[in-house]
Motif scaffolding. Sequence first.
Motif, PDB file in Angstrom:
ATOM      1  N   UNK A 386       0.828  -1.203   0.000  1.00 12.66           N
ATOM      2  CA  UNK A 386       0.000   0.000   0.000  1.00 12.66           C
ATOM      3  C   UNK A 386       0.869   1.263   0.000  1.00 12.66           C
ATOM      4  N   UNK A 387       1.918   1.268   0.826  1.00 13.44           N
ATOM      5  CA  UNK A 387       2.803   2.435   0.881  1.00 13.44           C
ATOM      6  C   UNK A 387       3.464   2.679  -0.470  1.00 13.44           C
ATOM      7  N   UNK A 388       3.870   1.596  -1.126  1.00 13.37           N
ATOM      8  CA  UNK A 388       4.509   1.722  -2.435  1.00 13.37           C
ATOM      9  C   UNK A 388       3.534   2.254  -3.481  1.00 13.37           C
ATOM     10  N   UNK A 389       2.302   1.761  -3.463  1.00 15.74           N
ATOM     11  CA  UNK A 389       1.307   2.204  -4.445  1.00 15.74           C
ATOM     12  C   UNK A 389       0.923   3.669  -4.233  1.00 15.74           C
ATOM     13  N   UNK A 390       0.793   4.078  -2.991  1.00 15.73           N
ATOM     14  CA  UNK A 390       0.456   5.481  -2.713  1.00 15.73           C
ATOM     15  C   UNK A 390       1.583   6.396  -3.185  1.00 15.73           C
ATOM     16  N   UNK A 391       2.834   5.960  -2.998  1.00 14.52           N
ATOM     17  CA  UNK A 391       3.965   6.748  -3.489  1.00 14.52           C
ATOM     18  C   UNK A 391       3.920   6.887  -5.010  1.00 14.52           C
ATOM     19  N   UNK A 392       3.467   5.854  -5.688  1.00 14.58           N
ATOM     20  CA  UNK A 392       3.441   5.886  -7.150  1.00 14.58           C
ATOM     21  C   UNK A 392       2.313   6.773  -7.685  1.00 14.58           C
ATOM     22  N   UNK A 393       1.206   6.841  -6.952  1.00 19.76           N
ATOM     23  CA  UNK A 393       0.058   7.610  -7.433  1.00 19.76           C
ATOM     24  C   UNK A 393       0.037   9.039  -6.903  1.00 19.76           C
ATOM     25  N   UNK A 394       0.798   9.302  -5.842  1.00 17.81           N
ATOM     26  CA  UNK A 394       0.889  10.650  -5.283  1.00 17.81           C
ATOM     27  C   UNK A 394       2.361  11.064  -5.260  1.00 17.81           C
ATOM     28  N   UNK A 395       2.670  12.114  -4.541  1.00 18.94           N
ATOM     29  CA  UNK A 395       4.068  12.519  -4.407  1.00 18.94           C
ATOM     30  C   UNK A 395       4.856  11.397  -3.742  1.00 18.94           C
ATOM     31  N   UNK A 396       6.008  11.092  -4.305  1.00 15.95           N
ATOM     32  CA  UNK A 396       6.848  10.028  -3.755  1.00 15.95           C
ATOM     33  C   UNK A 396       7.693  10.583  -2.616  1.00 15.95           C
ATOM     34  N   UNK A 397       7.357  10.203  -1.399  1.00 11.58           N
ATOM     35  CA  UNK A 397       8.122  10.680  -0.236  1.00 11.58           C
ATOM     36  C   UNK A 397       8.942   9.551   0.388  1.00 11.58           C
ATOM     37  N   UNK A 398       9.151   8.485  -0.381  1.00 14.35           N
ATOM     38  CA  UNK A 398      10.032   7.416   0.064  1.00 14.35           C
ATOM     39  C   UNK A 398       9.536   6.693   1.297  1.00 14.35           C
ATOM     40  N   UNK A 399      10.489   6.329   2.170  1.00 16.12           N
ATOM     41  CA  UNK A 399      10.152   5.540   3.355  1.00 16.12           C
ATOM     42  C   UNK A 399       9.291   6.311   4.341  1.00 16.12           C
ATOM     43  N   UNK A 400       9.267   7.632   4.211  1.00 16.86           N
ATOM     44  CA  UNK A 400       8.425   8.419   5.120  1.00 16.86           C
ATOM     45  C   UNK A 400       6.946   8.063   4.949  1.00 16.86           C
ATOM     46  N   UNK A 401       6.600   7.518   3.783  1.00 20.27           N
ATOM     47  CA  UNK A 401       5.218   7.111   3.557  1.00 20.27           C
ATOM     48  C   UNK A 401       4.800   6.035   4.556  1.00 20.27           C
TER      49      UNK A 401
END
Length: 450
Positions: A386-401
Amino acid sequence: MLENKKSLDDMVPSEIVKSLNEYIVGQDEAKRTIAIAIRNRVRRKRLPEDIRDEVTPKNILMIGPTGVGKTEIARRISKLANAPFVKVEATKYTEVGYVGRDVESMVRDLMAASLSMVREEMAESRHDDVEKRVEERLLDLLLPALDKEKKETDVAVEETRERFRAMLRSGVFDEKEVEMPVDVKTHVGFELMGSSGNMEDLQNALSSIGSMFSNPGKKTRKISVKRAREIIEEEEFDKVIDPDKAVDEAKTRAEEMGIIFIDEIDKVASHNSTSNSDVSREGVQRDILPIVEGSKVSTKWGVIDTTNILFIAAGAFSFSKPSDLIPELQGRFPLRVELHDLTADEFYRILTEPQNAITKQYKALLSTEGVTVDFDDEALHEIARIASEVNQTNDNIGARRLYTVMEKLLEELAFSADELNGQTINITKGYVQERLKDIAEDHDLSRYIL
């Protein structure tokens, strides 16, 4: 320094990387480059003096998006090296002549950090001796009449002091107030801290301070034993630390082993235009240049030579590229490493492998309420996905996600933890999907919540 580890002087690059792996997942190329740079500093110290001066640090430029580990690598290596370290942001500096911090302040900050480190080490070496003296002075404050008037026999006095000593060590007297003489500087601090911030209180504090300076010397003040211990410890440590020796050692460490991490270096890169903002950015670069090249910087502790300080710069370079930096500054960062975006597999490893993994942090936090939290392996994979997909669809904030995802996942549990004392909560894949699926799938909603 990391506990139970070899000193840095005894660690080869592979061991340095292994130590970094305990806290940082992936980015092997960056770790190797940093490890070699740190090891070369140790090697340089072993060279004959005639060639040692010819060997200077190879500064490093780390390129990569936010949240992939640039700052964490630098921070962990500073702990491992037990070296003076400061992290600064390039955007906080302004060109000479403008309001703001001048770039030389980063060197002054490094020297201050080095001196603090040396003072702590010197104090630690005399810790037991200082603690004995602090304890005796506190007992004198707690038993002034008993010690001065000697109404009891010497044996009785000693027995009383020992009883009070045991109570002092157990913390019984921490909040008890005692009368203690403090110097003017300490008294000034009390007056300013005691004011609420409004004009009347501030005027009263300043009036009190003015009267103190007209009658210099020690002033008696009622303070808690806990605060008295802090003041006495500071006084006693100052007595056992040789200030000249501390400054000399700190200066040597700053010059020979100091590390300055310049973050957001890409924000001062120009964009090949003639706008005022770009001209100002280039001015900051030109001010940084002599410090990175090697120059003498005046501080209140003396002149610091920056020639052998290791500079590590980092930036996302999302809207610029390293070649947008002025050529002279580019040349002072010959080693470049690119850090890649983190994948779902690496997110899973971040959740499970590091000693400070976020899952371990949440378990520890909730255990203070008597709640045991267990994460299923499938649940961890789902969180990572989920964290990886959200990074791909929104701003990529890396591990902070992962922090935003975990916070939302455990929000209800954290809120009602006091009502779950003694229970074990199992976080399953189904639990994760129930709490996060709708948010993760609604891109507009995830933009605000995750």
